[in-house]
Design a protein around this motif. Sequence first.
Motif, short mmCIF file in Angstrom:
data_model
loop_
_atom_site.label_atom_id
_atom_site.label_comp_id
_atom_site.label_asym_id
_atom_site.label_seq_id
_atom_site.Cartn_x
_atom_site.Cartn_y
_atom_site.Cartn_z
N MET A 1 -7.21 -0.41 6.10
CA MET A 1 -7.91 0.36 5.53
C MET A 1 -8.59 1.52 6.09
O MET A 1 -8.49 2.72 5.12
CB MET A 1 -9.22 -0.53 4.91
N ASN A 2 -9.70 1.52 6.98
CA ASN A 2 -9.03 2.75 7.79
C ASN A 2 -8.32 3.91 7.55
O ASN A 2 -8.79 4.84 7.99
CB ASN A 2 -9.71 2.64 9.00
N LYS A 3 -7.05 4.21 7.61
CA LYS A 3 -6.24 4.78 8.71
C LYS A 3 -6.08 5.35 6.92
O LYS A 3 -5.20 6.29 6.89
CB LYS A 3 -4.60 3.34 8.78
N VAL A 4 -6.03 4.36 5.71
CA VAL A 4 -5.37 5.46 4.32
C VAL A 4 -6.35 5.22 3.52
O VAL A 4 -6.45 5.21 2.55
CB VAL A 4 -4.38 3.63 3.89
N ASN A 5 -7.93 5.09 4.66
CA ASN A 5 -8.89 5.80 4.26
C ASN A 5 -9.38 5.31 2.62
O ASN A 5 -10.15 5.24 2.05
CB ASN A 5 -8.88 7.15 3.58
N LYS A 6 -9.74 4.18 2.62
CA LYS A 6 -9.67 3.32 1.96
C LYS A 6 -11.20 2.26 2.69
O LYS A 6 -11.37 1.85 3.62
CB LYS A 6 -9.46 2.19 1.55
N ARG A 7 -12.06 2.12 1.21
CA ARG A 7 -13.52 1.78 1.95
C ARG A 7 -13.53 0.39 1.14
O ARG A 7 -14.59 0.38 0.20
CB ARG A 7 -14.72 2.39 1.78
N PRO A 8 -12.93 -1.23 1.65
CA PRO A 8 -13.45 -2.32 0.87
C PRO A 8 -14.73 -2.97 0.70
O PRO A 8 -15.08 -2.80 1.75
CB PRO A 8 -12.22 -3.25 1.71
N ILE A 9 -15.06 -3.35 0.01
CA ILE A 9 -16.34 -4.15 -0.04
C ILE A 9 -15.56 -5.91 -0.37
O ILE A 9 -14.36 -6.27 -1.33
CB ILE A 9 -17.02 -4.25 -1.30
N ILE B 1 0.08 -1.01 -0.02
CA ILE B 1 -0.32 -0.13 -0.13
C ILE B 1 0.50 1.42 0.03
O ILE B 1 0.38 2.05 -1.36
CB ILE B 1 -0.67 0.12 1.34
N HIS B 2 1.76 0.92 0.61
CA HIS B 2 2.62 2.74 0.80
C HIS B 2 3.45 2.29 -0.61
O HIS B 2 3.43 3.47 -0.86
CB HIS B 2 3.83 2.45 1.92
N LYS B 3 3.52 1.16 -1.19
CA LYS B 3 4.77 1.07 -2.01
C LYS B 3 3.56 2.47 -3.21
O LYS B 3 4.03 3.22 -4.56
CB LYS B 3 4.97 -0.05 -3.12
N SER B 4 2.17 1.82 -2.92
CA SER B 4 1.58 1.65 -4.43
C SER B 4 0.89 3.51 -4.10
O SER B 4 0.38 4.28 -5.04
CB SER B 4 0.11 1.09 -4.23
N GLY B 5 1.10 4.05 -3.00
CA GLY B 5 0.68 5.74 -3.37
C GLY B 5 -0.22 6.28 -3.37
O GLY B 5 0.15 7.45 -3.91
N ASP B 6 -1.71 6.03 -4.06
CA ASP B 6 -1.92 6.64 -5.04
C ASP B 6 -3.25 6.21 -5.06
O ASP B 6 -3.58 5.47 -3.69
CB ASP B 6 -1.58 6.45 -6.09
N GLU B 7 -4.22 6.90 -5.48
CA GLU B 7 -6.10 6.37 -5.24
C GLU B 7 -6.72 5.55 -6.09
O GLU B 7 -7.36 5.59 -6.06
CB GLU B 7 -6.57 7.66 -5.72
N THR B 8 -5.13 4.89 -6.71
CA THR B 8 -5.84 3.36 -7.64
C THR B 8 -6.50 2.81 -7.05
O THR B 8 -6.13 1.79 -5.81
CB THR B 8 -4.25 3.16 -8.41
N PRO B 9 -7.57 2.40 -7.50
CA PRO B 9 -8.62 0.97 -6.50
C PRO B 9 -7.52 -0.14 -6.35
O PRO B 9 -6.80 -0.75 -7.50
CB PRO B 9 -9.54 0.79 -7.45
N ILE B 10 -7.57 -1.22 -5.95
CA ILE B 10 -7.03 -2.81 -4.93
C ILE B 10 -7.58 -3.90 -5.13
O ILE B 10 -8.59 -3.79 -4.28
CB ILE B 10 -5.81 -2.54 -3.97
N VAL B 11 -7.49 -5.13 -5.79
CA VAL B 11 -8.26 -5.61 -5.57
C VAL B 11 -7.15 -6.51 -4.20
O VAL B 11 -5.93 -7.30 -5.12
CB VAL B 11 -7.98 -6.41 -7.15
N PHE B 12 -7.60 -7.31 -3.86
CA PHE B 12 -6.63 -7.84 -2.35
C PHE B 12 -6.71 -9.36 -2.64
O PHE B 12 -8.24 -9.34 -2.18
CB PHE B 12 -7.51 -7.44 -1.12
N ASP B 13 -6.54 -10.12 -3.61
CA ASP B 13 -6.68 -11.25 -3.91
C ASP B 13 -5.91 -12.01 -2.64
O ASP B 13 -4.58 -12.25 -2.42
CB ASP B 13 -6.23 -11.95 -4.87
#
Length: 205
Positions: free
Chosen positions: A93-101, A65-77
């Motif tokens: 996810m809360n820390k980096v402001n992402k809302r996973p489904i 996550i730190h290396k990806s460092g942008d707003e691109t959505p991520i699939v966690f497989d």
Amino acid sequence: MQGSGKGTQGKYLAENFGYKIFDTGSALRGIADEGSDLGEKVKGIMNRGELVPTEVVMEVIEDFIHKSGDETPIVFDGLPRNTEQKEQFEQLMNKVNKRPIAILIDISRDLAETRLLIRKICTQCKKIFPGDYGSDTCDEENCNGNLETRSDDNPEAIEKRLDVFFEHTQPIIDQYKNEDNLLVIDGKPSIPEVSELLKNKLSFT
Ligand code: AMP
């Protein structure tokens, strides 16, 4: 679930809708191949079909996550796989402001066993090929690698991995369902048909 085609469908999302993929199993196989003490430990755990300790998994994800460092959505497989991982993943996810489904590609245990026993992996690029793929070499552009059975796709490890799924992962699937945050996709049809179901559920046009 293992053998559901989650890796293939993650790739479909990446290629068609601009997602990045974090493939937990591949990332851990990378560590297993490093030759370090940790790598040897991880290799043993994976070959037995057990879960790698959460602290190792979370460290690799945080790094990604730190290396990806942008707003691109991520699939966690392949993640989270137990209650501990679900809690820690949600904190991250809360820390980096992402809302996973959560997405479950659903197949029966019998179908998972059949698929895992006959599928192959490319020795070069690590692409996974279903059992009915009619060649011994990889079809990725400029790869041409030989295909072999993945070291944890043996009958004992397959049984263990599926036992682990029902004991540790099924309960968090139930939690996601109760939280109304679970998309269930039927994983039985062909790869393109499952992609279509996924696209429709995620409302892409
Ligand atoms: P997969 O490629 O998703 O079938 O994962 C292969 C193996 O990697 C699993 O059997 C585990 O040993 C390990 N693994 C993958 N994802 C996780 C995870 N989230 N937590 C712990 N171990 C994992």
